[in-house]
Structures are given as C-alpha cells and as structure tokens.
Design a protein around this motif. Structure first.
Motif, PDB file in Angstrom:
ATOM      1  N   PHE A  13       0.850  -1.187   0.000  1.00 16.51           N
ATOM      2  CA  PHE A  13       0.000   0.000   0.000  1.00 16.51           C
ATOM      3  C   PHE A  13       0.886   1.238   0.000  1.00 16.51           C
ATOM      4  O   PHE A  13       1.876   1.295   0.735  1.00 16.51           O
ATOM      5  N   LYS A  15       0.573   5.107   0.923  1.00 15.59           N
ATOM      6  CA  LYS A  15      -0.347   6.088   1.502  1.00 15.59           C
ATOM      7  C   LYS A  15      -0.075   7.461   0.912  1.00 15.59           C
ATOM      8  O   LYS A  15       1.053   7.749   0.481  1.00 15.59           O
ATOM      9  N   LEU A  52     -10.247   4.600  -0.720  1.00 19.13           N
ATOM     10  CA  LEU A  52      -8.927   5.155  -0.395  1.00 19.13           C
ATOM     11  C   LEU A  52      -8.897   6.633  -0.769  1.00 19.13           C
ATOM     12  O   LEU A  52      -9.613   7.073  -1.673  1.00 19.13           O
ATOM     13  N   SER A  56      -3.410   7.433  -3.173  1.00 22.40           N
ATOM     14  CA  SER A  56      -3.107   6.114  -2.617  1.00 22.40           C
ATOM     15  C   SER A  56      -2.869   5.144  -3.770  1.00 22.40           C
ATOM     16  O   SER A  56      -3.367   5.354  -4.879  1.00 22.40           O
TER      17      SER A  56
END
Ligand code: M7G
Length: 201
Positions: A13, A15, A52, A56
């Motif tokens: 992931f 961020k 999200l 992201s």
C-alpha cells in the motif's frame, strides 16, 4: 481445502503524502498469501480501493519483488498502463479483475516469465491500473551470455505485446481503446510514471 496459487503474492500500500515524504516512507508491505481462500479473506477485509484517499496505491506483486522501479527484478522492465474514470463499483471491479488475472496467471503464457505485479493508482479524477513486466522490449547487454541483440529484442517486444493484449481483454476494452507501455528507466529518468509510451496495443 486450500487452492494453492502458482506463486505467492504480497499486497503493498502507498499512503498519500502528508507533507514532504519520500516515496520510500509511503510504501508499506501489507500481507503475503499463496492460496485463493487467503486472497478472498484479505480482499473482503481491506479497504476497497474506491474508499482510499487520492494519491493512494495498492500494489499486488510476486513475493520477493518490491513494487519499485529500483528493484533488481524491475530495473530492466516496464509497465502496461490504462487510465480510466467510472463509478465506484465499476472501478473496484476493474481492479479486482486485474488482481484475479494476476494471481490466476492468465496474463501471460507459462514460459513468458514477465509479470511482476499489478498496481492501482487512485488519483484526482481518475484511476490508473498498471501491469509491470520484467523486460521492456530492449536489447540485452552487449556480450551477455547467449545474447542475440536483434532476436532477443524482438522476442521481448512480442511477449510484451501479447501480454498487453491479454491485459486489454481482462479490462474488456474495445479495439479502439489503447493501453500504453513505458519502460521504468524512462519513468525514473523523467521522475514521473507519465513517461512517453514506447508502444501501445
Ligand atoms: P506515480 O504514482 O506512478 O504516478 O508516480 P502519478 O504521477 O500519477 O502520481 C508519482 C511519483 O511517485 C513519481 O514521480 C515518483 O516520485 C514516485 N514513484 C512512483 N514509483 C512507482 C516509484 C518507484 O518505483 N520508485 C521511486 N523512487 N519513486 C517512485
């Protein structure tokens, strides 16, 4: 019963940045899995891509490959990319289908050994899905063992175009819509993933 996948995969992931952070500080490894059941368990418990924040990314890569240009296994590679806008559910479905094609190994032929992973970028007003490959249609290094500059280059390009067509099929794109391939070295050089496409299908 567990339905074993051909390869183990890792979900990552990215961020969104809050202030000035490096790409490196934003990228986090989430979890690895190697069965269909584990995939669904994870998919059903993580935040859907449509929820999200902008900037992201999710990355689903073969275990042992970092979803970065700099990874030794990506360095010489590139990616097919497709940018789109749609409704929340339709967008989530596109990403789900790309992930299923990756873990189900339907994006390439068995000996191609090109697919490194798939990515979804959530951006302001659009999404982008990417399919990362090991090679980028380039000639191998001069003098590399067994290398033939011309045929190896043509072979790589043929493989990549075949994979690009499968990517399009998974995306259910009509013939008049294109996906574009660019090499990571060019993206890194330009400091952006929006490097000029090398070819398209
Ligand atoms: P992007 O998220 O692929 O596309 O790249 P975007 O322009 O639509 O947001 C955004 C930025 O993230 C790039 O310009 C780089 O600064 C950084 N970045 C993205 N990737 C995939 C990498 C990577 O693999 N390595 C490094 N060092 N930076 C990256």
């Amino acid at each position: 019963v567990k339905h074993q996948l051909q390869n183990p995969w890792t979900l990552w992931f990215t961020k969104p940045p809050s202030g000035k952070q490096d790409w490196n500080e934003l990228l986090k490894e989430v979890i690895s899995f190697d069965s269909v059941e584990e995939f669904w368990g994870i998919y059903n418990n993580i935040t859907p891509a449509s929820e999200l924040a902008q900037k992201s990314d999710y990355h689903l890569f073969k275990k042992g490959v970092r979803p970065e240009w700099e990874d030794l296994q990506n360095k010489q590679g590139g990616r097919w990319a497709y940018t789109f806008k749609g409704g929340k559910n339709a967008n989530d479905d596109v990403w789900l289908h790309i992930m299923l094609a990756a873990i189900g190994e339907t994006l390439e032929e068995e000996n191609d050994n090109e697919v490194m992973g798939v990515v979804v970028n959530i951006r302001k007003g659009f999404w982008r899905v990417g399919l990362w490959t090991r090679s980028a249609g380039q000639a191998p290094k001069k003098g590399a063992a067994g290398a033939n500059q011309d045929t190896d280059k043509a072979d790589s390009k043929n493989r990549l175009e075949r994979i690009g067509k499968r990517f399009k099929a998974v995306l259910q794109l009509p013939d008049n819509e294109q996906v574009e391939f660019s090499g990571h070295a060019d993206s890194a050089h330009q400091g952006s993933s929006r490097a000029k496409a090398k070819f398209s299908v």
